[in-house]
Design a protein around this motif. Structure first.
Motif, PDB file in Angstrom:
ATOM      1  N   ALA A 129      -6.851  -9.611  13.675  1.00  0.00           N
ATOM      2  CA  ALA A 129      -7.016  -9.778  12.233  1.00  0.00           C
ATOM      3  C   ALA A 129      -6.312 -11.050  11.784  1.00  0.00           C
ATOM      4  O   ALA A 129      -5.395 -11.541  12.456  1.00  0.00           O
ATOM      5  N   THR A 130      -6.761 -11.571  10.652  1.00  0.00           N
ATOM      6  CA  THR A 130      -6.049 -12.653   9.973  1.00  0.00           C
ATOM      7  C   THR A 130      -5.738 -12.169   8.565  1.00  0.00           C
ATOM      8  O   THR A 130      -6.529 -11.443   7.951  1.00  0.00           O
ATOM      9  N   ALA A 131      -4.576 -12.545   8.075  1.00  0.00           N
ATOM     10  CA  ALA A 131      -4.161 -12.185   6.721  1.00  0.00           C
ATOM     11  C   ALA A 131      -3.630 -13.445   6.048  1.00  0.00           C
ATOM     12  O   ALA A 131      -2.880 -14.212   6.656  1.00  0.00           O
ATOM     13  N   ARG A 132      -4.025 -13.661   4.799  1.00  0.00           N
ATOM     14  CA  ARG A 132      -3.609 -14.851   4.074  1.00  0.00           C
ATOM     15  C   ARG A 132      -2.794 -14.439   2.858  1.00  0.00           C
ATOM     16  O   ARG A 132      -3.229 -13.619   2.052  1.00  0.00           O
ATOM     17  N   LYS A 133      -1.608 -15.007   2.733  1.00  0.00           N
ATOM     18  CA  LYS A 133      -0.735 -14.744   1.591  1.00  0.00           C
ATOM     19  C   LYS A 133      -0.618 -16.033   0.800  1.00  0.00           C
ATOM     20  O   LYS A 133      -0.373 -17.095   1.371  1.00  0.00           O
ATOM     21  N   THR A 134      -0.803 -15.952  -0.522  1.00  0.00           N
ATOM     22  CA  THR A 134      -0.738 -17.153  -1.346  1.00  0.00           C
ATOM     23  C   THR A 134       0.444 -17.086  -2.311  1.00  0.00           C
ATOM     24  O   THR A 134       0.883 -15.998  -2.707  1.00  0.00           O
ATOM     25  N   PHE A 135       0.942 -18.252  -2.662  1.00  0.00           N
ATOM     26  CA  PHE A 135       2.022 -18.397  -3.631  1.00  0.00           C
ATOM     27  C   PHE A 135       1.507 -19.329  -4.718  1.00  0.00           C
ATOM     28  O   PHE A 135       1.169 -20.476  -4.436  1.00  0.00           O
ATOM     29  N   ASN A 136       1.417 -18.834  -5.931  1.00  0.00           N
ATOM     30  CA  ASN A 136       0.932 -19.621  -7.053  1.00  0.00           C
ATOM     31  C   ASN A 136       1.835 -19.320  -8.241  1.00  0.00           C
ATOM     32  O   ASN A 136       1.543 -18.461  -9.068  1.00  0.00           O
ATOM     33  N   ILE A 138      -7.607 -10.303   3.870  1.00  0.00           N
ATOM     34  CA  ILE A 138      -7.361  -9.740   5.199  1.00  0.00           C
ATOM     35  C   ILE A 138      -8.709  -9.529   5.869  1.00  0.00           C
ATOM     36  O   ILE A 138      -9.600  -8.897   5.293  1.00  0.00           O
ATOM     37  N   ARG A 139      -8.864 -10.076   7.069  1.00  0.00           N
ATOM     38  CA  ARG A 139     -10.122  -9.939   7.823  1.00  0.00           C
ATOM     39  C   ARG A 139      -9.817  -9.325   9.180  1.00  0.00           C
ATOM     40  O   ARG A 139      -9.009  -9.862   9.933  1.00  0.00           O
ATOM     41  N   VAL A 140     -10.490  -8.227   9.471  1.00  0.00           N
ATOM     42  CA  VAL A 140     -10.274  -7.509  10.721  1.00  0.00           C
ATOM     43  C   VAL A 140     -11.545  -7.607  11.560  1.00  0.00           C
ATOM     44  O   VAL A 140     -12.642  -7.385  11.058  1.00  0.00           O
ATOM     45  N   GLU A 141     -11.362  -7.944  12.831  1.00  0.00           N
ATOM     46  CA  GLU A 141     -12.457  -7.956  13.796  1.00  0.00           C
ATOM     47  C   GLU A 141     -11.947  -7.319  15.080  1.00  0.00           C
ATOM     48  O   GLU A 141     -11.226  -7.955  15.842  1.00  0.00           O
ATOM     49  N   GLY A 142     -12.301  -6.045  15.262  1.00  0.00           N
ATOM     50  CA  GLY A 142     -11.847  -5.328  16.453  1.00  0.00           C
ATOM     51  C   GLY A 142     -10.341  -5.162  16.472  1.00  0.00           C
ATOM     52  O   GLY A 142      -9.763  -4.585  15.562  1.00  0.00           O
ATOM     53  N   GLN A 143      -9.708  -5.704  17.510  1.00  0.00           N
ATOM     54  CA  GLN A 143      -8.256  -5.563  17.691  1.00  0.00           C
ATOM     55  C   GLN A 143      -7.479  -6.758  17.155  1.00  0.00           C
ATOM     56  O   GLN A 143      -6.280  -6.882  17.398  1.00  0.00           O
ATOM     57  N   VAL A 180      -0.890 -18.185   6.655  1.00  0.00           N
ATOM     58  CA  VAL A 180      -1.886 -17.406   7.384  1.00  0.00           C
ATOM     59  C   VAL A 180      -1.184 -16.714   8.549  1.00  0.00           C
ATOM     60  O   VAL A 180      -0.448 -17.353   9.308  1.00  0.00           O
ATOM     61  N   PHE A 181      -1.403 -15.407   8.663  1.00  0.00           N
ATOM     62  CA  PHE A 181      -0.820 -14.605   9.731  1.00  0.00           C
ATOM     63  C   PHE A 181      -1.927 -14.149  10.670  1.00  0.00           C
ATOM     64  O   PHE A 181      -2.972 -13.688  10.214  1.00  0.00           O
ATOM     65  N   PHE A 182      -1.695 -14.254  11.956  1.00  0.00           N
ATOM     66  CA  PHE A 182      -2.626 -13.760  12.973  1.00  0.00           C
ATOM     67  C   PHE A 182      -2.023 -12.473  13.529  1.00  0.00           C
ATOM     68  O   PHE A 182      -0.836 -12.440  13.868  1.00  0.00           O
ATOM     69  N   CYS A 183      -2.824 -11.429  13.614  1.00  0.00           N
ATOM     70  CA  CYS A 183      -2.323 -10.116  14.021  1.00  0.00           C
ATOM     71  C   CYS A 183      -3.166  -9.543  15.155  1.00  0.00           C
ATOM     72  O   CYS A 183      -4.357  -9.833  15.271  1.00  0.00           O
ATOM     73  N   THR A 184      -2.520  -8.698  15.961  1.00  0.00           N
ATOM     74  CA  THR A 184      -3.227  -7.947  16.994  1.00  0.00           C
ATOM     75  C   THR A 184      -2.790  -6.484  16.899  1.00  0.00           C
ATOM     76  O   THR A 184      -1.671  -6.188  16.496  1.00  0.00           O
TER      77      THR A 184
END
Length: 60
Positions: free
Chosen positions: A11-18, A4-9, A36-40
């Motif tokens: 963020a991107t979050a990555r979920k993996t399936f293995n 999960i990477r947050v920059e100000g308002q 990959v999820f893009f969030c505000t």
């Protein structure tokens, strides 16, 4: 979520399936992908604003 990477308002979050699932014939199907999820941030809460799914994932 692996990453999960947050920059100000935003963020991107990555979920993996293995993993793998069993098939009726005795074999299995590998589940190696990522999404990959893009969030505000809106009114103090995080909302998903975009999504890219089923991208290849190579662990390691």
């Amino acid at each position: 979520m692996l990453d999960i990477r947050v920059e100000g308002q935003t963020a991107t979050a990555r979920k993996t399936f293995n993993d793998k699932i069993s098939l009726e014939d005795g074999g299995f199907q590998a589940l190696n992908w990522q999404s990959v999820f893009f969030c505000t941030k809106e009114e103090g809460a995080w909302k998903i604003s975009g999504f890219v799914g089923f991208l290849p994932f190579a662990p390691g």
